[in-house]
Motif scaffolding. Structure first.
Motif, PDB file in Angstrom:
ATOM      1  N   ILE A 135       0.883  -1.301  -0.066  1.00  0.00           N
ATOM      2  CA  ILE A 135       0.147  -0.060   0.070  1.00  0.00           C
ATOM      3  C   ILE A 135       0.875   1.173   0.020  1.00  0.00           C
ATOM      4  O   ILE A 135       1.562   1.227   0.908  1.00  0.00           O
ATOM      5  CB  ILE A 135      -0.911  -0.124   1.209  1.00  0.00           C
ATOM      6  N   GLU A 136       0.659   2.123  -0.731  1.00  0.00           N
ATOM      7  CA  GLU A 136       1.647   3.351  -1.005  1.00  0.00           C
ATOM      8  C   GLU A 136       0.590   4.530  -1.399  1.00  0.00           C
ATOM      9  O   GLU A 136      -0.278   4.510  -2.486  1.00  0.00           O
ATOM     10  CB  GLU A 136       2.489   3.033  -2.289  1.00  0.00           C
ATOM     11  N   ALA A 137       0.783   5.524  -0.687  1.00  0.00           N
ATOM     12  CA  ALA A 137       0.069   6.902  -0.848  1.00  0.00           C
ATOM     13  C   ALA A 137       0.442   7.673  -2.228  1.00  0.00           C
ATOM     14  O   ALA A 137      -0.658   8.147  -2.905  1.00  0.00           O
ATOM     15  CB  ALA A 137      -0.088   7.411   0.203  1.00  0.00           C
ATOM     16  N   ARG A 190      -0.490  -7.441  -5.020  1.00  0.00           N
ATOM     17  CA  ARG A 190      -1.599  -6.813  -4.981  1.00  0.00           C
ATOM     18  C   ARG A 190      -1.121  -5.251  -4.606  1.00  0.00           C
ATOM     19  O   ARG A 190      -0.916  -4.879  -3.493  1.00  0.00           O
ATOM     20  CB  ARG A 190      -2.957  -7.001  -4.169  1.00  0.00           C
ATOM     21  N   ALA A 191      -0.890  -4.328  -5.611  1.00  0.00           N
ATOM     22  CA  ALA A 191      -0.545  -2.919  -5.320  1.00  0.00           C
ATOM     23  C   ALA A 191      -1.673  -1.886  -4.966  1.00  0.00           C
ATOM     24  O   ALA A 191      -2.629  -1.846  -6.085  1.00  0.00           O
ATOM     25  CB  ALA A 191       0.416  -2.467  -6.266  1.00  0.00           C
ATOM     26  N   VAL A 192      -1.892  -1.177  -3.804  1.00  0.00           N
ATOM     27  CA  VAL A 192      -3.013  -0.373  -3.759  1.00  0.00           C
ATOM     28  C   VAL A 192      -2.330   1.158  -3.692  1.00  0.00           C
ATOM     29  O   VAL A 192      -1.439   1.343  -2.665  1.00  0.00           O
ATOM     30  CB  VAL A 192      -3.490  -0.711  -2.451  1.00  0.00           C
ATOM     31  N   ALA A 211      10.373  10.818   2.176  1.00  0.00           N
ATOM     32  CA  ALA A 211       9.795  11.463   3.437  1.00  0.00           C
ATOM     33  C   ALA A 211       8.434  12.360   3.166  1.00  0.00           C
ATOM     34  O   ALA A 211       8.189  12.955   3.982  1.00  0.00           O
ATOM     35  CB  ALA A 211      11.000  12.428   4.111  1.00  0.00           C
ATOM     36  N   ASN A 212       7.486  11.733   2.403  1.00  0.00           N
ATOM     37  CA  ASN A 212       6.294  12.391   2.471  1.00  0.00           C
ATOM     38  C   ASN A 212       5.651  11.973   3.701  1.00  0.00           C
ATOM     39  O   ASN A 212       5.676  10.905   3.986  1.00  0.00           O
ATOM     40  CB  ASN A 212       5.438  11.882   1.073  1.00  0.00           C
ATOM     41  N   GLU A 268      -2.838  14.963  -2.313  1.00  0.00           N
ATOM     42  CA  GLU A 268      -3.589  14.385  -1.359  1.00  0.00           C
ATOM     43  C   GLU A 268      -3.973  13.055  -1.586  1.00  0.00           C
ATOM     44  O   GLU A 268      -3.882  12.689  -3.004  1.00  0.00           O
ATOM     45  CB  GLU A 268      -5.114  15.250  -1.523  1.00  0.00           C
ATOM     46  N   ALA A 269      -4.259  12.235  -0.725  1.00  0.00           N
ATOM     47  CA  ALA A 269      -4.658  10.771  -0.923  1.00  0.00           C
ATOM     48  C   ALA A 269      -5.737  10.210  -0.029  1.00  0.00           C
ATOM     49  O   ALA A 269      -5.941  10.913   1.111  1.00  0.00           O
ATOM     50  CB  ALA A 269      -3.321  10.153  -0.704  1.00  0.00           C
ATOM     51  N   GLN A 270      -6.564   9.316  -0.529  1.00  0.00           N
ATOM     52  CA  GLN A 270      -7.718   8.857   0.307  1.00  0.00           C
ATOM     53  C   GLN A 270      -7.213   8.006   1.045  1.00  0.00           C
ATOM     54  O   GLN A 270      -6.378   7.156   0.949  1.00  0.00           O
ATOM     55  CB  GLN A 270      -8.629   8.160  -0.864  1.00  0.00           C
TER      56      GLN A 270
END
Length: 269
Positions: free
Chosen positions: A80-82, A103-105, A128-129, A143-145
């Motif tokens: 999982i990556e934002a 599975r990449a989200v 470093a986000n 922005e990310a959900q």
């Protein structure tokens, strides 16, 4: 210095650190040459690690590829990556390695559905986000959900997960709170590796002590592997080999990688 000679310098330094016997001078090469040079002038190279899986880029998807190697063709890995850019590279990594069981989200993880703003404070550290507030001018924002981890994973994925790794640059408090309701549904031998950054957590109004407390009341024990996060320590660590994580009983005051396991011992083997 022309580009070819710069690249040769990097390659020679990398070879010396990685393969030359002993550790003399290697910490200096790492600190004064490789770390600074690659930080300021990143390059994309294809390489082959010791488990035989080629990888490229600046650690993008690195642990995911190791995980894919460990689980084999019958296992599954969820990453999982934002950050959309990193998510895209992660997908490319899997394709380059002919891995179809990833599975990449593209999402953020929190304790509730929300839209989070991520800030990159320095272009010298693209990893470093963070959602931690930043007073000065940011290099970039996006922005990310955000969703709870149980809402991203399937019920089967929760029940079968052997290892869960969390590295979210200060947002680990919310990530763990979102996971807390299903901790009792995890398999008995599950282990969770969570990077804890007390100073960043404090800025978000969270406490690093929440992490051990949350897990210990559900039968987990806390272990800490040796890691001082200094680039110069890499060669010595490589020379002495992997060190066994030891039980951790103190307070978490510095950036640390903590491992939570139901194994009850002084060392986690």
């Amino acid at each position: 210095m022309i580009p070819a000679l710069i690249q040769m310098k990097r390659d020679v330094a990398r070879w010396y650190v990685r393969y030359a016997p002993g550790v003399v001078g290697k910490s200096t090469v790492l600190d004064k040459c490789l770390n600074a040079e690659l930080r300021d002038h990143p390059v994309v190279r294809q390489a082959r690690n010791r488990v035989g899986a080629p990888h490229f880029g600046a650690n993008i998807g690195y642990y995911s590829l190791f995980a894919l190697h460990l689980v084999g063709e019958s296992g599954k890995v969820v990453s999982i990556e934002a950050y959309p850019r990193f998510h895209s590279v992660l997908v490319d990594q899997a394709e380059a390695n002919n891995r179809t069981n990833l599975r990449a989200v593209n999402a953020a993880i929190s304790d509730r559905d929300d839209v989070l703003t991520f800030v990159l404070a320095s272009s010298r550290n693209m990893e470093a986000n963070s959602i931690v507030p930043y007073a000065s001018e940011a290099k970039s924002t996006f922005e990310a959900q955000a969703r709870r981890l149980p809402d991203v994973l399937t019920a089967e994925g929760i029940a079968k997960a052997r290892v869960i790794k969390v590295d979210v640059e200060g947002a680990e408090g919310a990530a763990v709170r979102g996971l807390e309701p299903v901790l009792d549904q995890l398999r008995p031998d599950v282990e969770l590796a969570i990077e804890v950054t007390p100073h960043r957590m404090t800025e978000l109004g969270h406490s690093a002590e929440e992490q051990p407390e949350t897990f210990m009341k559900r039968g987990f024990n806390v272990y800490r592997p040796a890691n001082d996060y200094a680039a110069g320590s890499f060669s010595a660590a490589l020379h002495r080999g992997a060190q066994t994580p030891i039980r951790w009983r103190g307070q978490v005051t510095d950036e640390s990688e903590l491992i939570f396991s139901r194994v009850d011992a002084e060392e986690l083997r």
